[in-house]
Design a protein around this motif. Structure first.
Motif, PDB file in Angstrom:
ATOM      1  N   MET A   7     -38.533  21.146  36.875  1.00 16.69           N
ATOM      2  CA  MET A   7     -39.889  21.594  36.558  1.00 16.69           C
ATOM      3  C   MET A   7     -40.875  20.707  37.303  1.00 16.69           C
ATOM      4  SD  MET A   7     -41.835  21.986  32.885  1.00 16.69           S
ATOM      5  CE  MET A   7     -40.999  23.528  32.506  1.00 16.69           C
ATOM      6  N   LEU A   8     -41.810  21.341  38.005  1.00 19.43           N
ATOM      7  CA  LEU A   8     -42.853  20.604  38.714  1.00 19.43           C
ATOM      8  C   LEU A   8     -44.003  20.317  37.756  1.00 19.43           C
ATOM      9  CD1 LEU A   8     -42.885  22.628  42.063  1.00 19.43           C
ATOM     10  CD2 LEU A   8     -41.661  20.515  41.533  1.00 19.43           C
ATOM     11  N   GLN A  21     -51.061  18.640  31.668  1.00 21.07           N
ATOM     12  CA  GLN A  21     -49.724  18.593  31.073  1.00 21.07           C
ATOM     13  C   GLN A  21     -49.770  18.200  29.599  1.00 21.07           C
ATOM     14  OE1 GLN A  21     -50.778  17.159  33.872  1.00 21.07           O
ATOM     15  NE2 GLN A  21     -49.199  17.073  35.455  1.00 21.07           N
ATOM     16  N   MET A  82     -47.947  20.277  46.080  1.00 18.36           N
ATOM     17  CA  MET A  82     -46.775  20.836  45.423  1.00 18.36           C
ATOM     18  C   MET A  82     -45.550  20.852  46.325  1.00 18.36           C
ATOM     19  SD  MET A  82     -46.259  24.598  43.663  1.00 18.36           S
ATOM     20  CE  MET A  82     -47.531  24.311  42.424  1.00 18.36           C
ATOM     21  N   THR A 103     -39.063  25.726  38.157  1.00 15.72           N
ATOM     22  CA  THR A 103     -40.022  26.199  37.162  1.00 15.72           C
ATOM     23  C   THR A 103     -41.305  25.375  37.245  1.00 15.72           C
ATOM     24  OG1 THR A 103     -39.242  24.721  35.399  1.00 15.72           O
ATOM     25  CG2 THR A 103     -38.105  26.835  35.645  1.00 15.72           C
ATOM     26  N   LEU A 104     -42.343  25.869  36.580  1.00 15.72           N
ATOM     27  CA  LEU A 104     -43.651  25.213  36.598  1.00 15.72           C
ATOM     28  C   LEU A 104     -44.082  24.849  35.186  1.00 15.72           C
ATOM     29  CD1 LEU A 104     -45.523  27.576  39.100  1.00 15.72           C
ATOM     30  CD2 LEU A 104     -44.264  25.473  39.617  1.00 15.72           C
ATOM     31  N   ASP A 106     -46.967  24.847  33.857  1.00 13.79           N
ATOM     32  CA  ASP A 106     -48.102  25.565  33.261  1.00 13.79           C
ATOM     33  C   ASP A 106     -47.858  27.055  33.063  1.00 13.79           C
ATOM     34  OD1 ASP A 106     -48.173  26.366  35.890  1.00 13.79           O
ATOM     35  OD2 ASP A 106     -50.250  25.743  36.259  1.00 13.79           O
ATOM     36  N   GLN A 107     -46.621  27.516  33.228  1.00 17.16           N
ATOM     37  CA  GLN A 107     -46.305  28.922  32.949  1.00 17.16           C
ATOM     38  C   GLN A 107     -45.955  29.048  31.469  1.00 17.16           C
ATOM     39  OE1 GLN A 107     -43.479  29.685  36.257  1.00 17.16           O
ATOM     40  NE2 GLN A 107     -44.899  31.317  36.867  1.00 17.16           N
ATOM     41  N   ALA A 140     -42.473  31.492  41.339  1.00 18.31           N
ATOM     42  CA  ALA A 140     -41.724  30.817  40.283  1.00 18.31           C
ATOM     43  C   ALA A 140     -41.839  31.582  38.957  1.00 18.31           C
ATOM     44  CB  ALA A 140     -42.252  29.395  40.107  1.00 18.31           C
ATOM     45  N   ASP A 183     -50.541  31.319  34.180  1.00 17.64           N
ATOM     46  CA  ASP A 183     -50.461  29.890  34.473  1.00 17.64           C
ATOM     47  C   ASP A 183     -51.841  29.291  34.234  1.00 17.64           C
ATOM     48  OD1 ASP A 183     -51.716  30.951  36.700  1.00 17.64           O
ATOM     49  OD2 ASP A 183     -50.776  29.584  38.098  1.00 17.64           O
ATOM     50  N   ASP A 185     -54.685  26.803  35.115  1.00 14.90           N
ATOM     51  CA  ASP A 185     -55.270  25.927  36.130  1.00 14.90           C
ATOM     52  C   ASP A 185     -56.606  25.338  35.700  1.00 14.90           C
ATOM     53  OD1 ASP A 185     -53.232  26.165  38.070  1.00 14.90           O
ATOM     54  OD2 ASP A 185     -54.016  28.093  38.697  1.00 14.90           O
TER      55      ASP A 185
END
Length: 198
Positions: A7-8, A21, A82, A103-104, A106-107, A140, A183, A185
């Motif tokens: 996960m980023l 986060q 990224m 995966t991300l 913020d999804q 993603a 997501d 932002d």
């Protein structure tokens, strides 16, 4: 197959005006909630060889909220974007892994059932890139076979996995995941998502 996941979660979240986060969602920091949602509070990890979380900006504040079932890695080049963070993550993948699930953090609308769908498609087409499709785009979460790892490790700046997906579009299996469109932002994104989730 041995599938690693990462996960980023290394970005500075400039547009969010805060530490994205750690944004509160239903009493949990966003990163923790997203991880718990995606993995069924860790139960999905029994199907994976590892689950790494790539940290960068504000790592010292974020790392304490990570659950026991993931491993944190600090990317010193997070400020490059990224692409650089993803490349770092791929460098740290278990050498025995045959695939990588990206995966991300913020999804926020995705859950374990979505990940199981992705893994099912990977089992059916192990030589293909398995990419989520939403809002007419491919992105993603995405699963890459090992043959793409070398290309992923060359990514720089803000050029992420989508670049490689487009370069190999004929080798992509598209999986319809409309919930992946959510997501976060900005603070407005968060407010809109909270309203839609009520």
């Amino acid at each position: 197959m041995k599938i690693s996941a990462l996960m980023l979660a290394g970005g500075q979240s400039k547009r969010f005006t805060g530490i994205k986060q750690l944004a509160d969602i239903n009493g949990q920091p966003m990163l923790l909630r997203t991880l718990n949602q995606l993995t069924g509070s860790g139960s999905l990890c029994t199907l994976l060889s590892e689950f790494n979380v790539i940290l960068g900006a504000n790592a010292e504040r974020i790392s304490p909220v990570l659950p026991h079932y993931v491993t944190a890695h600090l990317c010193s080049d997070w400020h490059k974007g990224m692409g650089a963070t993803l490349a770092f993550g791929v460098h740290n993948v278990n050498r025995e892994s045959s695939h990588l699930l990206v995966t991300l953090a913020d999804q926020v609308a995705l859950g374990r059932e979505h990940m199981e769908t992705m893994l099912h498609h990977c089992e059916s087409a192990p030589n293909k890139i398995i990419s989520a499709s939403y809002n007419g785009i491919l992105g993603a979460p995405v699963i890459f076979p090992r043959c793409y790892f070398a290309q992923l490790m060359t990514l720089q700046a803000d050029s992420g996995a989508r670049k490689i997906i487009q370069q190999h579009i004929q080798e992509v299996v598209s999986v319809d995941l409309p919930d992946a469109k959510y997501d976060i932002d900005t603070q407005r994104d968060l407010a809109n998502w909270r309203q839609s989730a009520d």
